[in-house]
Design an enzyme around this catalytic site. Structure first.
Site, PDB file in Angstrom:
ATOM      1  N   HIS A  54      25.847  -5.992  60.166  1.00  0.00           N
ATOM      2  CA  HIS A  54      26.206  -5.634  61.535  1.00  0.00           C
ATOM      3  C   HIS A  54      26.641  -4.172  61.565  1.00  0.00           C
ATOM      4  O   HIS A  54      27.078  -3.614  60.552  1.00  0.00           O
ATOM      5  CB  HIS A  54      27.349  -6.511  62.032  1.00  0.00           C
ATOM      6  CG  HIS A  54      26.955  -7.932  62.269  1.00  0.00           C
ATOM      7  ND1 HIS A  54      27.711  -8.783  63.035  1.00  0.00           N
ATOM      8  CD2 HIS A  54      25.895  -8.662  61.831  1.00  0.00           C
ATOM      9  CE1 HIS A  54      27.135  -9.965  63.078  1.00  0.00           C
ATOM     10  NE2 HIS A  54      26.037  -9.921  62.352  1.00  0.00           N
ATOM     11  N   GLU A  56      29.259  -2.681  62.645  1.00  0.00           N
ATOM     12  CA  GLU A  56      30.632  -2.427  62.219  1.00  0.00           C
ATOM     13  C   GLU A  56      30.758  -2.415  60.707  1.00  0.00           C
ATOM     14  O   GLU A  56      31.396  -1.539  60.124  1.00  0.00           O
ATOM     15  CB  GLU A  56      31.587  -3.494  62.769  1.00  0.00           C
ATOM     16  CG  GLU A  56      31.619  -3.587  64.264  1.00  0.00           C
ATOM     17  CD  GLU A  56      30.680  -4.653  64.823  1.00  0.00           C
ATOM     18  OE1 GLU A  56      29.473  -4.677  64.443  1.00  0.00           O
ATOM     19  OE2 GLU A  56      31.133  -5.445  65.660  1.00  0.00           O
ATOM     20  N   CYS A  84      32.204  -9.713  66.522  1.00  0.00           N
ATOM     21  CA  CYS A  84      32.164 -11.131  66.179  1.00  0.00           C
ATOM     22  C   CYS A  84      33.312 -11.421  65.200  1.00  0.00           C
ATOM     23  O   CYS A  84      33.960 -10.496  64.699  1.00  0.00           O
ATOM     24  CB  CYS A  84      30.816 -11.477  65.552  1.00  0.00           C
ATOM     25  SG  CYS A  84      30.587 -10.826  63.877  1.00  0.00           S
ATOM     26  N   CYS A  87      33.035  -9.453  61.794  1.00  0.00           N
ATOM     27  CA  CYS A  87      33.328  -8.021  61.885  1.00  0.00           C
ATOM     28  C   CYS A  87      34.796  -7.769  62.173  1.00  0.00           C
ATOM     29  O   CYS A  87      35.384  -6.829  61.629  1.00  0.00           O
ATOM     30  CB  CYS A  87      32.438  -7.378  62.939  1.00  0.00           C
ATOM     31  SG  CYS A  87      30.696  -7.367  62.436  1.00  0.00           S
TER      32      CYS A  87
END
Length: 149
Positions: A54, A56, A84, A87
């Site tokens: 992801h 992040e 999410c 993260c």
């Protein structure tokens, strides 16, 4: 909302556009320390065949490498979409000072939208700023998904 927050969110949006150009969900992120970007990332789980890739996580990893420390104390993370749970957990583990995000995520947002992360039980809680350039960040996502339908 700080002027700097808008500036760095636009930088995160530029990262999100890189994801969209590559067929990935357009989420982008930057890590900032002392007014300087020290890590950038855009979503890459498809291209990397990695469910943890992801925006992040990629930005946090880049910042940790650049700063030579797994703790990103004094750093701020800007991300175009509400993180999410995975993260947000990484943000806590990295000891990020501030989390600044744009659009809410009604499907998997762990700050406010779907769940509220249990910060009170943890030894670190970042300051959280929600909704910075939320409409612009949301527009990137809507345009991406509209074009794919």
């Amino acid at each position: 909302m700080l002027k700097d927050d808008r500036y760095f969110m636009r930088r995160a949006m530029a990262q999100a556009e890189k994801a969209a150009d590559r067929g990935e969900v357009p989420v982008g992120s930057v890590v900032v320390k002392d007014g300087t970007i020290v890590g950038c990332g855009w979503n890459r789980p498809i291209s990397k065949k990695d469910p943890t890739a992801h925006a992040e996580v990629i930005a946090l990893r880049a910042a940790a490498r650049k700063l030579g420390n797994h703790r990103l104390t004094g750093c701020d993370l800007y991300v175009t979409l509400e993180p999410c749970p995975m993260c947000l957990g990484a943000v806590v583990q990295a000891r990020v000072r501030r989390l600044v995000y744009g659009a809410p995520d009604p499907k998997s947002g762990a700050v406010r939208s779907v769940m509220q992360f249990p910060f009170q039980k943890l030894n670190h809680r970042p300051d959280i700023v929600a909704g910075v350039l939320a409409e612009d960040c949301g527009r990137l996502l809507r345009s991406f998904f509209k074009a794919r339908r």
